[in-house]
Write an enzyme that holds these catalytic residues in place. Sequence first.
Site, PDB file in Angstrom:
ATOM      1  N   SER A  18      36.479  20.273 -51.153  1.00 28.80           N
ATOM      2  CA  SER A  18      35.292  19.809 -50.422  1.00 28.80           C
ATOM      3  C   SER A  18      34.025  20.540 -50.845  1.00 28.80           C
ATOM      4  O   SER A  18      32.922  19.984 -50.732  1.00 28.80           O
ATOM      5  CB  SER A  18      35.498  19.990 -48.911  1.00 28.80           C
ATOM      6  OG  SER A  18      35.712  21.349 -48.592  1.00 28.80           O
ATOM      7  N   ASP A 192      29.464  27.362 -42.254  1.00 28.65           N
ATOM      8  CA  ASP A 192      30.395  27.357 -41.121  1.00 28.65           C
ATOM      9  C   ASP A 192      31.474  28.425 -41.267  1.00 28.65           C
ATOM     10  O   ASP A 192      32.501  28.373 -40.594  1.00 28.65           O
ATOM     11  CB  ASP A 192      31.045  25.977 -40.973  1.00 28.65           C
ATOM     12  CG  ASP A 192      31.802  25.558 -42.235  1.00 28.65           C
ATOM     13  OD1 ASP A 192      31.860  26.349 -43.198  1.00 28.65           O
ATOM     14  OD2 ASP A 192      32.343  24.439 -42.256  1.00 28.65           O
ATOM     15  N   HIS A 195      32.395  26.750 -45.831  1.00 23.07           N
ATOM     16  CA  HIS A 195      31.639  25.921 -46.767  1.00 23.07           C
ATOM     17  C   HIS A 195      30.258  26.524 -47.023  1.00 23.07           C
ATOM     18  O   HIS A 195      29.780  27.362 -46.258  1.00 23.07           O
ATOM     19  CB  HIS A 195      31.522  24.494 -46.234  1.00 23.07           C
ATOM     20  CG  HIS A 195      32.849  23.842 -46.009  1.00 23.07           C
ATOM     21  ND1 HIS A 195      33.481  23.852 -44.773  1.00 23.07           N
ATOM     22  CD2 HIS A 195      33.682  23.189 -46.853  1.00 23.07           C
ATOM     23  CE1 HIS A 195      34.643  23.215 -44.881  1.00 23.07           C
ATOM     24  NE2 HIS A 195      34.787  22.805 -46.134  1.00 23.07           N
TER      25      HIS A 195
END
Length: 242
Positions: A18, A192, A195
Amino acid sequence: MSKIKTVIWPKVILFGDSITQGSFQPNGWGADIAHKLARKCDVLNRGLSGYNSRWGKILLPRLFSSTNSEENNIAAVTVFFGSNDCALQDKNPQQHVPLQEYSENLKEITRLLASVGVSADKVIFITPPPINESVWEKECIVKGCTLNRHNSVAGQYAQACVQAASQCGADVLDLWTLMQKDGQDYTAFLSDGLHLSQEGNQFVSQHLWELLESRLAHLPFILPYWGDLDTKNPESSLLCDQ
């Protein structure tokens, strides 16, 4: 009229999880690299949210042509796995990959790339960044689970990534170490706890470009500058072989 030759852009492939998938967001590191390489390379995002190196290794042959090396025309590949692999086995067994397997997966990815004409000197491994446990724990609680990653464990995977790169002859961007160098506060690099924030994206872009620029600086500007076109006979400028 002679057959028109297709213009084939060299490719830079961003392969990972991601953190790669989200890199084309505004101010993302992938978007910045693509901007720097405009008219020189196509920068392709092959980030897959939630994936680990095990799944990436299995999938990799589907992403590259094994029969047409001209079609591939790959100038560089980044391989950015580890943040999911390092998930704690007892807290997140679905994404966890044991440390030794992670290392072997990275080596196998390099071998698979070599089999489609991408030599190790075109490969850049990127280690997982550090983890801000207190912030990531809050994210975990919202999702109904307990803290499932530790920064120290991410560091073990980062070290394994560095070692695998050395053994394969690939380059490496060690984010885990660089972001914590000289005791600096790395938490601003994370949105967070896991990320990348805008600052983190800028950090990755800056340091990755230092590795990419030396590999890609020789690539020509594709197609003529508009001011150099023969405006009375544009076909002579636009349809000629470069």
